[in-house]
Motif scaffolding. Structure first.
Motif, PDB file in Angstrom:
ATOM      1  N   UNK A   1       0.778  -1.126  -0.004  1.00  0.00           N
ATOM      2  CA  UNK A   1      -0.010  -0.076  -0.147  1.00  0.00           C
ATOM      3  C   UNK A   1       0.835   1.347  -0.040  1.00  0.00           C
ATOM      4  N   UNK A   2       0.693   2.154  -0.807  1.00  0.00           N
ATOM      5  CA  UNK A   2       1.221   3.436  -1.151  1.00  0.00           C
ATOM      6  C   UNK A   2       2.641   3.324  -1.473  1.00  0.00           C
ATOM      7  N   UNK A   3       2.992   2.281  -2.376  1.00  0.00           N
ATOM      8  CA  UNK A   3       4.151   1.796  -2.602  1.00  0.00           C
ATOM      9  C   UNK A   3       4.682   3.091  -3.788  1.00  0.00           C
ATOM     10  N   UNK A   4       6.075   3.400  -3.907  1.00  0.00           N
ATOM     11  CA  UNK A   4       6.311   4.330  -5.036  1.00  0.00           C
ATOM     12  C   UNK A   4       7.623   3.539  -5.685  1.00  0.00           C
ATOM     13  N   UNK A   5       7.964   4.496  -6.495  1.00  0.00           N
ATOM     14  CA  UNK A   5       9.361   3.716  -7.438  1.00  0.00           C
ATOM     15  C   UNK A   5      10.529   4.461  -7.277  1.00  0.00           C
ATOM     16  N   UNK A   6      11.752   3.948  -7.353  1.00  0.00           N
ATOM     17  CA  UNK A   6      12.680   4.685  -7.289  1.00  0.00           C
ATOM     18  C   UNK A   6      13.851   4.481  -8.508  1.00  0.00           C
TER      19      UNK A   6
END
Length: 808
Positions: free
Chosen positions: A33-38
């Motif tokens: 949940x709420x995962x973002x990317x780098x």
């Protein structure tokens, strides 16, 4: 006829269905949940200093959440590869990471970042770094160092060392960083009928793991959750925790599936902690997907060699003396000790009467190097095996026979250890492997086809052999028999694709005589209460983990008999087991089912259900077993079985080729590999391992290598296309396999590993077959490429000097 219930029998490992249906979840398949990317910004230069980073515009962009720099991640020990750096030492080394709501947003932000670089001197030739005043790869003053036993340091040879030899054609052989010897080398050389004194080069090649080293991480309830691509499980957790700056029990490591590692993912590696540190900084789960292009740089590579080998044989083909000097191209950071293994392998496999080994590892501005399938041993096979053929040709000896004359046997000694004593091996059935191969390949008839011509095509036949150490001791086994009668086998090894997690677990099932359908493999997630186990690398798993499961199963069997004696009367020795119950030998009706015995263990408590544990097991195993306390009958023990010397795996390979003298291309007509792996656990899995190793060996011998432009330091062949691994078009229509299947006496059921030498055996066999088709010409170099062959047949000089490296 095997008397085993499970060992030596084919079975379907529990993860196969998930793999073939796509249900298996690799690191980049997970979401939170709420995962973002780098995404990463990597160096465009082989060596530079970051003077300034202007990210103001990037950080204002929509969807951009933060940036991670080298200062945000604690530095490791001197010489070791950092996660991020302000002094990149190879093209592709990560400088910073940007997090955003999407990968595209992160990439767009990276495009807006402006970096002021100060170019620094670079080198891709270890000999250049060793020359007095020569360029070094690092700015910290270090130019040598390796993973263990040789900390980062500085070494330069003298100008006189270089003046004594022809530049690029002979190795200067200045002061080594390390050396050993046994016997009277010079005296043995004086006895020799033939002596070869040759420079050599073995190229570096990328690991080419099919799954890039993507990772996802987040922090929750005081713990860091890491989804990673790893070929090991329990063994990787402590170093991962250290890199994260937390205790091992504060890390949850999930690595259920791994799409290949070949040594490069044996333990925690620097870039896998970037998402965790980014997650801590921005307070969100972070996924870092590594691209195929990035994997080429971050996925590491095999160590390359420049060296000199001098070997001498008597008239009967016995190797009397060897003198070896190995200069290792270690890449930009601390790497594995392949250069040592080169000498160790020669001493054991060929059993010279006397030998001297010298070596040193030198930093260059190339991607980080690490162990790759048979690190050092397989480079040795590629150089030594064609020289053995050369001696056989000159002495008019059969090529299989000359190898068998020099092969080790049970109890043979290898290289000297730190105390100067030469260690021995419990078993060595390489002669048997060659005998099996000779018969199955029909060697005596096939070798008559050697040199036969069909237009521009010439037949060549070759045989190769290789070795690798294959086991450790001192790790733990952990089992839990539940009240439903199911045996839960907890294993901390990884899932490298060889099914070792299941194959080695079958030893526990064997001792308990339980049906495989009643076994549950607990693995791939540190929350599953896994024991302290060795990493899955170095051909050690079969040996090491069969011993741990053996001792844990022994403990459980003893407890089953004790419970039966307490409940049914008599002594523990009065009872036996049948896979479903523990029963009286005198009266089989007097019995307890496994499920009932598990219930009694819970009632009895103490050491039976895990509330009391052995004092000598690892803290990780202590914690895991304690978490299982009260759930059933616990079998737990440390492997304290006798150590009889270094277990050793051997392999032999036979190849027939057609070599086109006009194009330099070859076609493999037939290939047979034979393994000396002790007692065979899983025949189908072994056959697949053998074939996979052979395929990699073909790539090492004739296809794969790193190349750098010496003027600007840029890589000249990147990715799967330019540094091409073998495809089906490079292989014979059918590949054949066999195994000696003789037990190793130091393992209670006879097992030992095999993965590494299969690659070296096929690589050296192919090189020998090419040499055979060329009338015995030896290049002393890997890989052997078509242009080299064409130039030889055309009578042209080779376009590179004998010691040229990274330019082929």
């Amino acid at each position: 006829m095997s008397t085993f219930k499970h060992i030596g029998k084919d079975f379907i490992p529990h993860d196969v269905i998930a793999k073939v249906t796509g249900a298996a979840k690799y690191a980049e398949d997970f979401r939170a949940d709420g995962m973002v990317f780098c995404r990463l910004l990597t160096s465009p230069m082989p060596h530079a200093r970051v003077k300034n980073v202007d990210a103001a515009e990037a950080l204002k962009m929509e969807g951009v959440l933060g940036m991670l720099r080298a200062a945000d991640i604690p530095a490791g020990p001197p010489g070791f590869a950092p996660s991020l750096t302000d002094e990149p030492m190879y093209v592709g080394e990560p400088i910073l990471a940007v997090a955003a709501l999407s990968e595209q947003a992160a990439e767009d932000a990276i495009e807006k970042i402006r970096i002021d670089y100060e170019p620094l001197p670079f080198t891709h030739d270890p000999l250049e770094s060793l020359f007095p005043g020569g360029k070094d790869a690092r700015g910290d003053g270090f130019n040598i160092g390796t993973l263990a036993g040789l900390p980062p340091g500085k070494m330069k040879w003298t100008a006189a060392d270089f003046a004594r030899v022809k530049q690029g054609e002979q190795l200067p052989m200045g002061k080594p960083a390390e050396e050993w010897n046994f016997g009277d080398v010079e005296a043995e050389f004086r006895k020799c009928k033939v002596v070869y004194d040759e420079p050599f080069v073995t190229a570096s090649l990328a690991h080419h793991s099919m799954e890039p080293r993507s990772a996802m991480a987040y922090w929750q309830n005081g713990k860091c959750f890491v989804h990673a691509s790893l070929q090991s499980q329990s063994f990787a957790l402590p170093p991962l925790a250290q890199m994260l700056g937390v205790k091992p029990e504060e890390v949850v490591l999930i690595a259920e599936y791994c799409g290949g590692g070949f040594g490069s993912k044996g333990s925690a590696y620097p870039c896998m902690v970037i998402p965790a540190y980014m997650s801590k900084k921005i307070g969100k789960p972070v996924m870092m997907r590594i691209s195929r292009a990035e994997e080429f740089y971050l996925g590491s590579a095999r160590n390359a060699f420049q060296g000199n080998i001098k070997v001498g044989f008597d008239a009967q083909g016995k190797l009397l003396a060897a003198d070896v000097y190995v200069v290792q191209d270690s890449g930009a950071h601390i790497s594995f000790w392949d250069y040592r293994a080169f000498g160790d392998a020669l001493a054991l496999v060929y059993q010279p009467n006397a030998m001297r080994w010298r070596g040193l590892p030198v930093f260059t501005n190339a991607p980080t190097r690490t162990a790759q399938r048979g690190p050092g041993q397989n480079q040795l096979a590629c150089i030594m095996e064609p020289l053995v053929d050369r001696a056989a040709r000159e002495l008019k000896l059969d090529r299989v026979a000359i190898r068998q004359k020099n092969n080790p046997v049970n109890g043979s000694a290898g290289s000297p250890g730190p105390d100067g004593k030469r260690g021995t091996v419990p078993s060595a059935y390489l002669r048997d492997a060659l005998d099996k191969g000779r018969a199955k390949f029909n060697w005596d008839e096939r070798k008559k086809r050697s040199g036969q011509k069909n237009g521009p095509r010439v037949t060549g036949v070759g045989v190769g052999q290789a070795f690798h150490p294959s086991g450790f001791a001192g790790f733990d086994g952990l089992l839990c028999l539940k009240p439903d009668g199911k045996l839960h086998i907890h294993t901390g090894i990884g899932n490298l694709g060889t099914f070792s997690h299941s194959g080695t677990s079958r030893i526990a099932a064997e001792l308990l005589k339980i049906d495989w359908e009643n076994c549950v493999i607990e693995r791939g997630d540190s929350r599953k209460n896994l024991p302290w186990n060795i990493g899955q690398f170095g051909s050690n798993t079969s040996y090491t983990m069969t011993r741990t499961n053996y001792v844990a199963a022994q403990d459980m069997v003893a407890k089953l008999k004790e419970i039966a004696a307490q409940d049914l009367g008599g002594k523990p020795d009065d009872y036996d087991i049948d896979g479903k119950s523990v029963y009286s030998k005198a009266n089989k009706s007097k019995a307890l089912s496994y499920g009932d015995a598990a219930k009694r263990a819970i009632a009895l408590g103490g050491r039976f259900d895990g509330h009391e544990l052995p004092a000598d097991i690892n803290p990780m195993t202590q914690a895991s077993a304690s978490a299982l306390a009260g759930q059933g009958l616990i079998g737990v023990a440390k492997d304290n079985l006798p150590w009889m010397g270094q277990p050793s795996a051997f392999a032999a390979c036979f190849i027939e080729i057609e070599l086109d003298t006009e194009t330099g291309m070859h076609r493999i007509v037939d290939l047979l590999s034979v393994a000396d792996c002790g007692t065979v656990i899983h025949p189908m899995g072994l056959a697949t391992q053998i074939k996979g190793g052979a395929v990699q060996g073909i790539g090492m011998a004739t296809l794969e290598r790193l190349v750098f432009d010496p003027q600007n330091g840029l890589p000249a062949n990147v990715g799967l296309h330019q540094q091409k691994p073998p495809s089906y078009l490079d292989l014979p229509t059918e590949m054949h396999t066999d195994a000696v299947d003789k037990p190793d006496p130091s393992n209670p059921l006879g097992m030992k590993g095999i993965g590494e030498p299969l690659m070296g055996a096929s690589a050296s066999a192919l090189l020998c077959a090419i040499s055979d088709a060329m009338g015995g010409h030896v290049f002393n170099r890997t890989p052997v490429l078509p242009d080299m062959i064409v130039d030889h047949f055309a009578g042209r000089p080779q376009p590179r000097k004998p010691l040229s490296i990274n330019t082929q």
